[in-house]
Design a protein around this motif. Structure first.
Motif, PDB file in Angstrom:
ATOM      1  N   LEU A   1      36.665  52.506  13.902  1.00 17.07           N
ATOM      2  CA  LEU A   1      36.669  53.698  13.074  1.00 17.07           C
ATOM      3  C   LEU A   1      36.904  53.335  11.606  1.00 17.07           C
ATOM      4  O   LEU A   1      36.335  53.943  10.700  1.00 17.07           O
ATOM      5  CB  LEU A   1      37.760  54.669  13.542  1.00 17.07           C
ATOM      6  N   ALA A   2      37.740  52.333  11.379  1.00 14.22           N
ATOM      7  CA  ALA A   2      38.033  51.905  10.012  1.00 14.22           C
ATOM      8  C   ALA A   2      36.766  51.402   9.324  1.00 14.22           C
ATOM      9  O   ALA A   2      36.538  51.667   8.141  1.00 14.22           O
ATOM     10  CB  ALA A   2      39.101  50.812  10.016  1.00 14.22           C
ATOM     11  N   GLY A   3      35.934  50.674  10.048  1.00 11.47           N
ATOM     12  CA  GLY A   3      34.696  50.174   9.482  1.00 11.47           C
ATOM     13  C   GLY A   3      33.743  51.292   9.126  1.00 11.47           C
ATOM     14  O   GLY A   3      33.101  51.265   8.060  1.00 11.47           O
ATOM     15  N   VAL A   4      33.629  52.280  10.005  1.00  6.91           N
ATOM     16  CA  VAL A   4      32.777  53.441   9.725  1.00  6.91           C
ATOM     17  C   VAL A   4      33.312  54.199   8.515  1.00  6.91           C
ATOM     18  O   VAL A   4      32.558  54.600   7.621  1.00  6.91           O
ATOM     19  CB  VAL A   4      32.703  54.376  10.951  1.00  6.91           C
ATOM     20  N   ALA A   5      34.635  54.386   8.468  1.00 12.39           N
ATOM     21  CA  ALA A   5      35.251  55.080   7.337  1.00 12.39           C
ATOM     22  C   ALA A   5      35.012  54.313   6.042  1.00 12.39           C
ATOM     23  O   ALA A   5      34.767  54.907   4.989  1.00 12.39           O
ATOM     24  CB  ALA A   5      36.749  55.256   7.582  1.00 12.39           C
ATOM     25  N   GLY A   6      35.084  52.988   6.111  1.00 15.18           N
ATOM     26  CA  GLY A   6      34.843  52.170   4.926  1.00 15.18           C
ATOM     27  C   GLY A   6      33.430  52.350   4.403  1.00 15.18           C
ATOM     28  O   GLY A   6      33.199  52.443   3.192  1.00 15.18           O
ATOM     29  N   LYS A   7      32.458  52.379   5.319  1.00 13.12           N
ATOM     30  CA  LYS A   7      31.068  52.602   4.907  1.00 13.12           C
ATOM     31  C   LYS A   7      30.912  53.934   4.175  1.00 13.12           C
ATOM     32  O   LYS A   7      30.326  54.010   3.087  1.00 13.12           O
ATOM     33  CB  LYS A   7      30.153  52.600   6.141  1.00 13.12           C
ATOM     34  N   LEU A   8      31.427  54.990   4.780  1.00 13.23           N
ATOM     35  CA  LEU A   8      31.285  56.315   4.192  1.00 13.23           C
ATOM     36  C   LEU A   8      32.050  56.421   2.877  1.00 13.23           C
ATOM     37  O   LEU A   8      31.584  57.049   1.923  1.00 13.23           O
ATOM     38  CB  LEU A   8      31.777  57.378   5.175  1.00 13.23           C
ATOM     39  N   ASP A   9      33.221  55.792   2.825  1.00 14.34           N
ATOM     40  CA  ASP A   9      34.015  55.823   1.602  1.00 14.34           C
ATOM     41  C   ASP A   9      33.247  55.187   0.439  1.00 14.34           C
ATOM     42  O   ASP A   9      33.200  55.734  -0.666  1.00 14.34           O
ATOM     43  CB  ASP A   9      35.340  55.084   1.818  1.00 14.34           C
ATOM     44  N   ALA A  10      32.636  54.039   0.689  1.00 20.41           N
ATOM     45  CA  ALA A  10      31.891  53.339  -0.373  1.00 20.41           C
ATOM     46  C   ALA A  10      30.702  54.167  -0.841  1.00 20.41           C
ATOM     47  O   ALA A  10      30.456  54.312  -2.046  1.00 20.41           O
ATOM     48  CB  ALA A  10      31.432  51.970   0.136  1.00 20.41           C
ATOM     49  N   VAL A  11      29.948  54.718   0.096  1.00 19.34           N
ATOM     50  CA  VAL A  11      28.775  55.527  -0.246  1.00 19.34           C
ATOM     51  C   VAL A  11      29.191  56.765  -1.036  1.00 19.34           C
ATOM     52  O   VAL A  11      28.568  57.120  -2.049  1.00 19.34           O
ATOM     53  CB  VAL A  11      28.010  55.940   1.026  1.00 19.34           C
ATOM     54  N   LEU A  12      30.255  57.427  -0.588  1.00 22.52           N
ATOM     55  CA  LEU A  12      30.697  58.647  -1.251  1.00 22.52           C
ATOM     56  C   LEU A  12      31.198  58.374  -2.658  1.00 22.52           C
ATOM     57  O   LEU A  12      30.849  59.085  -3.609  1.00 22.52           O
ATOM     58  CB  LEU A  12      31.803  59.308  -0.420  1.00 22.52           C
ATOM     59  N   ARG A  13      31.984  57.333  -2.831  1.00 23.61           N
ATOM     60  CA  ARG A  13      32.527  57.029  -4.157  1.00 23.61           C
ATOM     61  C   ARG A  13      31.425  56.617  -5.136  1.00 23.61           C
ATOM     62  O   ARG A  13      31.456  56.979  -6.310  1.00 23.61           O
ATOM     63  CB  ARG A  13      33.595  55.952  -4.036  1.00 23.61           C
ATOM     64  N   GLU A  14      30.453  55.870  -4.640  1.00 26.42           N
ATOM     65  CA  GLU A  14      29.326  55.495  -5.505  1.00 26.42           C
ATOM     66  C   GLU A  14      28.497  56.731  -5.853  1.00 26.42           C
ATOM     67  O   GLU A  14      28.075  56.923  -6.992  1.00 26.42           O
ATOM     68  CB  GLU A  14      28.454  54.451  -4.812  1.00 26.42           C
ATOM     69  N   GLY A  15      28.270  57.582  -4.859  1.00 22.05           N
ATOM     70  CA  GLY A  15      27.484  58.789  -5.088  1.00 22.05           C
ATOM     71  C   GLY A  15      28.145  59.742  -6.065  1.00 22.05           C
ATOM     72  O   GLY A  15      27.481  60.362  -6.887  1.00 22.05           O
ATOM     73  N   GLU A  16      29.460  59.859  -5.986  1.00 24.41           N
ATOM     74  CA  GLU A  16      30.176  60.770  -6.868  1.00 24.41           C
ATOM     75  C   GLU A  16      30.129  60.300  -8.321  1.00 24.41           C
ATOM     76  O   GLU A  16      30.318  61.099  -9.234  1.00 24.41           O
ATOM     77  CB  GLU A  16      31.627  60.925  -6.400  1.00 24.41           C
ATOM     78  N   ALA A  17      29.889  59.010  -8.531  1.00 20.67           N
ATOM     79  CA  ALA A  17      29.800  58.496  -9.898  1.00 20.67           C
ATOM     80  C   ALA A  17      28.439  58.794 -10.522  1.00 20.67           C
ATOM     81  O   ALA A  17      28.299  58.798 -11.740  1.00 20.67           O
ATOM     82  CB  ALA A  17      30.054  56.988  -9.909  1.00 20.67           C
ATOM     83  N   TRP A  18      27.437  59.061  -9.684  1.00 19.63           N
ATOM     84  CA  TRP A  18      26.074  59.241 -10.189  1.00 19.63           C
ATOM     85  C   TRP A  18      25.563  60.671 -10.076  1.00 19.63           C
ATOM     86  O   TRP A  18      24.794  61.119 -10.890  1.00 19.63           O
ATOM     87  CB  TRP A  18      25.114  58.352  -9.408  1.00 19.63           C
ATOM     88  N   GLU A  19      25.972  61.360  -9.025  1.00 24.07           N
ATOM     89  CA  GLU A  19      25.303  62.603  -8.670  1.00 24.07           C
ATOM     90  C   GLU A  19      26.195  63.823  -8.847  1.00 24.07           C
ATOM     91  O   GLU A  19      27.389  63.723  -9.088  1.00 24.07           O
ATOM     92  CB  GLU A  19      24.842  62.539  -7.199  1.00 24.07           C
ATOM     93  N   GLU A  20      25.580  64.993  -8.687  1.00 26.29           N
ATOM     94  CA  GLU A  20      26.306  66.250  -8.658  1.00 26.29           C
ATOM     95  C   GLU A  20      26.976  66.369  -7.288  1.00 26.29           C
ATOM     96  O   GLU A  20      26.307  66.497  -6.265  1.00 26.29           O
ATOM     97  CB  GLU A  20      25.337  67.418  -8.879  1.00 26.29           C
ATOM     98  N   CYS A  21      28.310  66.313  -7.267  1.00 29.62           N
ATOM     99  CA  CYS A  21      29.044  66.182  -6.006  1.00 29.62           C
ATOM    100  C   CYS A  21      29.011  67.442  -5.145  1.00 29.62           C
ATOM    101  O   CYS A  21      29.424  67.405  -3.985  1.00 29.62           O
ATOM    102  CB  CYS A  21      30.499  65.801  -6.289  1.00 29.62           C
ATOM    103  N   SER A  22      28.559  68.557  -5.691  1.00 27.27           N
ATOM    104  CA  SER A  22      28.535  69.792  -4.914  1.00 27.27           C
ATOM    105  C   SER A  22      27.238  69.964  -4.137  1.00 27.27           C
ATOM    106  O   SER A  22      27.094  70.918  -3.375  1.00 27.27           O
ATOM    107  CB  SER A  22      28.740  70.997  -5.840  1.00 27.27           C
TER     108      SER A  22
END
Length: 223
Positions: free
Chosen positions: A172-193
């Protein structure tokens, strides 16, 4: 026609937006504290999940990129305040002033008409002089060095982010790590809503909740 000040779109010199203070999610803190794994130090030194190992490396690259980007932006602000973005203001025949921020934009605006040759030549010389002042000041304060370092760190983080698509998580930690990285990168570039960030954030919150429940359940089973 009355004089007016029209300005072409100001170019973005920075690589991307950096959220104030950096972006450290609750999931990242949980992964660092070992909430999913039980032992943060051991997991960081020798993670059993290859996706989690990749997350630790990505975390290092991402934080370095964020630090360098904030430093670059501070230096960039200093340059803007002291030198200003390289530009040139051109007065067209109708008496309208137009400011452009690149040679390409200047050529597009003036075109190749012979009657514009003298105006185009003078504007290019003015722009080149402004660019030279910017370049000299940027070199003097170390902006160029920081800019290159930030690009390298950002490319490193991006390469690691792309590698997540080829690495299978085993926990589960590995899956969470994947999603965490994608989300944090996405929030830096895109409209988070907008899609897909709310959905990814929801899935990540589900994993965090499952991780907490699993820890509680295992603790009760051992008692």
């Amino acid at each position: 026609m009355a004089d007016s000040d029209n300005t072409t779109t100001l170019p973005f010199v920075t690589r991307r937006q950096v959220l104030a203070g950096g972006m450290i999610t609750s999931t990242a803190l949980m992964l660092e504290k070992g909430t999913f794994t039980g032992n943060a130090a051991a997991t960081k030194m020798s993670p059993s999940d290859p996706a989690l190992a990749l997350w630790w490396e990505w975390q290092t690259a991402h934080r370095l990129s964020e630090r360098l980007c904030r430093r670059q932006q501070r230096l960039e602000t200093k340059l803007i305040e002291s030198i200003g973005f390289p530009c040139v203001t051109v007065r067209v025949s109708e008496g309208e002033d137009v400011t452009v921020h690149s040679i390409e934009a200047l050529n597009e605006f003036l075109g190749t008409r012979p009657d514009m040759a003298a105006l185009r030549e003078a504007a290019e010389a003015h722009f080149a002089a402004h660019q030279a002042r910017w370049d000299a000041a940027a070199e003097e304060i170390g902006y160029n060095t920081v800019f290159r370092a930030e690009r390298e760190a950002g490319d490193w983080a991006q390469d690691l982010l792309e590698a997540f698509s080829t690495i299978a998580a085993t926990t589960l930690a590995g899956v969470a790590g994947k999603l965490d990285a994608v989300l944090r990168e996405g929030e830096a570039w895109e409209e988070c809503s907008e899609f897909p960030w709310p959905q990814i954030r929801s899935a990540l919150n589900d994993l965090v909740r499952f991780g907490k429940l699993e820890k509680v359940f295992n603790g009760e089973r051992r008692s």
